[in-house]
Motif scaffolding. Structure first.
Motif, short mmCIF file in Angstrom:
data_model
loop_
_atom_site.label_atom_id
_atom_site.label_comp_id
_atom_site.label_asym_id
_atom_site.label_seq_id
_atom_site.Cartn_x
_atom_site.Cartn_y
_atom_site.Cartn_z
N UNK A 35 -27.97 53.90 47.31
CA UNK A 35 -27.35 54.34 46.06
C UNK A 35 -26.26 55.34 46.40
N UNK A 36 -25.13 55.23 45.71
CA UNK A 36 -24.05 56.15 46.02
C UNK A 36 -22.93 56.04 45.02
N UNK A 37 -21.75 56.43 45.46
CA UNK A 37 -20.55 56.35 44.62
C UNK A 37 -19.35 56.11 45.52
N UNK A 38 -18.34 55.48 44.95
CA UNK A 38 -17.15 55.15 45.73
C UNK A 38 -15.89 55.30 44.88
N UNK A 39 -14.78 55.36 45.55
CA UNK A 39 -13.48 55.31 44.89
C UNK A 39 -12.55 54.47 45.75
N UNK A 40 -11.60 53.81 45.10
CA UNK A 40 -10.80 52.81 45.78
C UNK A 40 -9.44 53.31 46.23
N UNK A 41 -8.99 54.44 45.68
CA UNK A 41 -7.68 54.96 46.04
C UNK A 41 -7.77 56.47 46.31
N UNK A 42 -6.94 56.98 47.24
CA UNK A 42 -6.99 58.41 47.54
C UNK A 42 -6.71 59.29 46.32
N UNK A 43 -5.86 58.81 45.42
CA UNK A 43 -5.51 59.62 44.25
C UNK A 43 -6.54 59.53 43.13
N UNK A 44 -7.51 58.65 43.27
CA UNK A 44 -8.52 58.50 42.22
C UNK A 44 -9.40 59.74 42.14
N UNK A 45 -9.60 60.23 40.94
CA UNK A 45 -10.46 61.41 40.73
C UNK A 45 -11.85 61.02 40.26
N UNK A 46 -11.98 59.81 39.75
CA UNK A 46 -13.27 59.35 39.24
C UNK A 46 -14.03 58.56 40.31
N UNK A 47 -15.26 58.96 40.56
CA UNK A 47 -16.14 58.24 41.48
C UNK A 47 -16.94 57.21 40.69
N UNK A 66 -4.63 50.21 63.78
CA UNK A 66 -5.89 50.68 63.21
C UNK A 66 -5.81 52.16 62.84
N UNK A 67 -6.70 52.57 61.94
CA UNK A 67 -6.80 53.95 61.50
C UNK A 67 -8.12 54.54 61.96
N UNK A 68 -8.17 55.85 62.05
CA UNK A 68 -9.42 56.50 62.41
C UNK A 68 -10.39 56.42 61.23
N UNK A 124 -15.09 58.16 55.66
CA UNK A 124 -13.73 58.65 55.44
C UNK A 124 -12.73 57.88 56.30
N UNK A 125 -11.60 57.54 55.69
CA UNK A 125 -10.45 57.01 56.43
C UNK A 125 -9.45 58.14 56.65
N UNK A 126 -8.97 58.29 57.86
CA UNK A 126 -7.96 59.30 58.16
C UNK A 126 -6.57 58.68 57.99
N UNK A 127 -6.07 58.78 56.77
CA UNK A 127 -4.76 58.20 56.44
C UNK A 127 -3.64 59.12 56.91
N UNK A 128 -2.42 58.59 57.06
CA UNK A 128 -1.29 59.45 57.41
C UNK A 128 -1.09 60.59 56.41
N UNK A 129 -1.49 60.36 55.15
CA UNK A 129 -1.35 61.39 54.12
C UNK A 129 -2.50 62.38 54.11
N UNK A 130 -3.55 62.11 54.89
CA UNK A 130 -4.70 63.01 54.94
C UNK A 130 -6.00 62.25 54.81
N UNK A 131 -7.14 62.94 54.94
CA UNK A 131 -8.45 62.28 54.86
C UNK A 131 -8.69 61.67 53.48
N UNK A 132 -9.26 60.49 53.48
CA UNK A 132 -9.62 59.80 52.24
C UNK A 132 -11.10 59.41 52.32
#
Length: 390
Positions: free
Chosen positions: A149-161, A295-297, A320-328
């Motif tokens: 059980x958990x929560x996810x978000x699909x975009x770095x700018x998304x505020x809603x989980x 590939x990304x970290x 977490x994905x380490x995107x060029x814009x920061x951690x996601x």
């Protein structure tokens, strides 16, 4: 779910039957104020149960409802119910097919007992992990079924989980997994499946479990990313660290790198451990998307552990994905149920030393060190049984 779908479909058919009866004046039905022609009445009654045509039938039904909206608008509720039920059934059918295919890789030999002697080839931090987990003195793990059980978000700018629930099957030494997840986006059900089997990875995400949002499978980037996910998830199946397809290299006293070669696909990940041997995290260079050039970290932080069936495993994680814009950080979850070795072993016994030798002779073995080998000759011996593994 099948019973619910049958009941809703029956109700749906009855509603269409009322339109048919109105068209042929078999029933007065004063509640339906708009006239219905006989061809339309026949169409209203001709609901098909063959699931392949169900979406077309629902679309036709909804168009007819739109044409008589004031009298038939409540049929939309039934249509949505049928669509949700049909999507869930189709999704479970897909999941069962992938799961059954993965279960074909369960070997028929009795599990090997893990002893202190078994740990000797492993780097010290990996040995400490297997001791910490409680794996020593137990039989090797063949399969793991768990719920999360958990929560996810699909975009770095998304505020809603988005709250989600998932279920996963991991099989070793067949070296594969299949994972399904259910969530909602703007109130609509979204269902997804990730899998890795026989060296091939796939991802499928669909609205209502029917309408594809994402569907990738079989390309080299997807295969490698899926293998690396499997590699990281052996944290839940500690005995898999001893599988001959995985080569370990110690980095320091609290970390080790694992490189896995399986069915023509190869990938690596670094495991980090706390001083007592508890896993603290996994880092890999993975492809996030098939269109990515590099590939990304990818980081899986293991926040807390829990004991299931006498084994201690990481149970609360964030990914977490380490995107060029920061951690996601896109996924946070907790394991709420874990069942080990609940499936029957169906295959004939294959000696571990025999398929270890096959891995050593695999044409991709050693590619990460710059070695090259000619394609191996067709395999002999157990033949088809072995091809289930490679």
């Amino acid at each position: 779910m099948k019973i619910a779908l049958i009941l809703v479909s029956t109700l749906h058919a009855v509603i269409h039957g009322l339109g048919f009866a109105k068209a042929f004046q078999w029933l007065p039905l004063p509640q339906r104020t708009l006239p219905i022609s006989r061809p339309a009445g026949i169409e209203l009654a001709a609901f098909r149960y063959w699931w392949v045509l169900a979406v077309l039938a629902l679309t036709s039904s909804q168009l007819l409802i739109f044409s008589s909206w004031s009298s038939a608008k409540y049929g939309t509720i039934v249509n949505v119910g049928v669509l949700v039920g049909l999507g869930s059934w189709a999704f479970e059918r897909k999941w069962n097919r992938l799961r059954d295919d993965l279960l074909q890789d369960i070997p028929g030999h009795d599990p090997v007992m893990i002893t202190e002697e078994s740990l000797r080839p492993l780097p010290c931090p990996v040995q400490n992990w297997l001791r910490w987990s409680g794996m020593v003195g137990r039989s090797e793990i063949i399969s793991l079924t768990m719920k999360q059980k958990g929560s996810l978000r699909l975009k770095p700018e998304a505020t809603q989980w988005l709250p989600c629930e998932s279920e996963q099957l991991i099989v070793t030494p067949g070296q594969g997994f299949v994972w399904k997840v259910r969530t909602r986006m703007k109130g609509l059900p979204v269902l997804g499946i990730d899998s890795f089997n026989k060296g091939k990875g796939s991802t499928w995400i669909g609205l209502f479990g029917l309408i594809p949002i994402a569907n990738v499978a079989g390309d080299s980037k997807t295969n490698q990313a899926a293998l690396q996910r499997f590699l990281g998830e052996i944290a839940w199946v500690p005995s898999a660290a001893l599988h001959p397809s995985i080569v370990w290299k110690e980095r320091d006293e609290f970390s080790a790198e694992a490189t896995m070669t399986w069915a023509g696909t190869q990938g690596s990940a670094v495991f980090y451990f706390r001083p007592d041997g508890e896993p603290s995290g996994i880092v890999a260079q993975r492809f996030k998307d098939v269109h990515d050039e590099k590939p990304l970290e990818w980081v899986a932080d293991m926040i807390a552990s829990r004991e299931f069936a006498g084994l201690r495993i990481p149970a609360r994680l964030k990914v977490t994905w380490m995107l060029p814009s920061g951690p996601f950080t896109w996924y946070e979850f907790e394991i709420v149920e874990a069942r080990y070795d609940e499936f029957k072993r169906t295959h004939p016994w294959i000696p571990m030393d025999w398929y270890r030798a096959q891995i050593e002779s695999h044409p991709l073995k050693g590619c990460c060190q710059g070695e090259s080998r000619q394609a191996s000759k067709p395999w002999t011996g157990p033949g088809e049984a072995f091809r289930r593994f490679f």
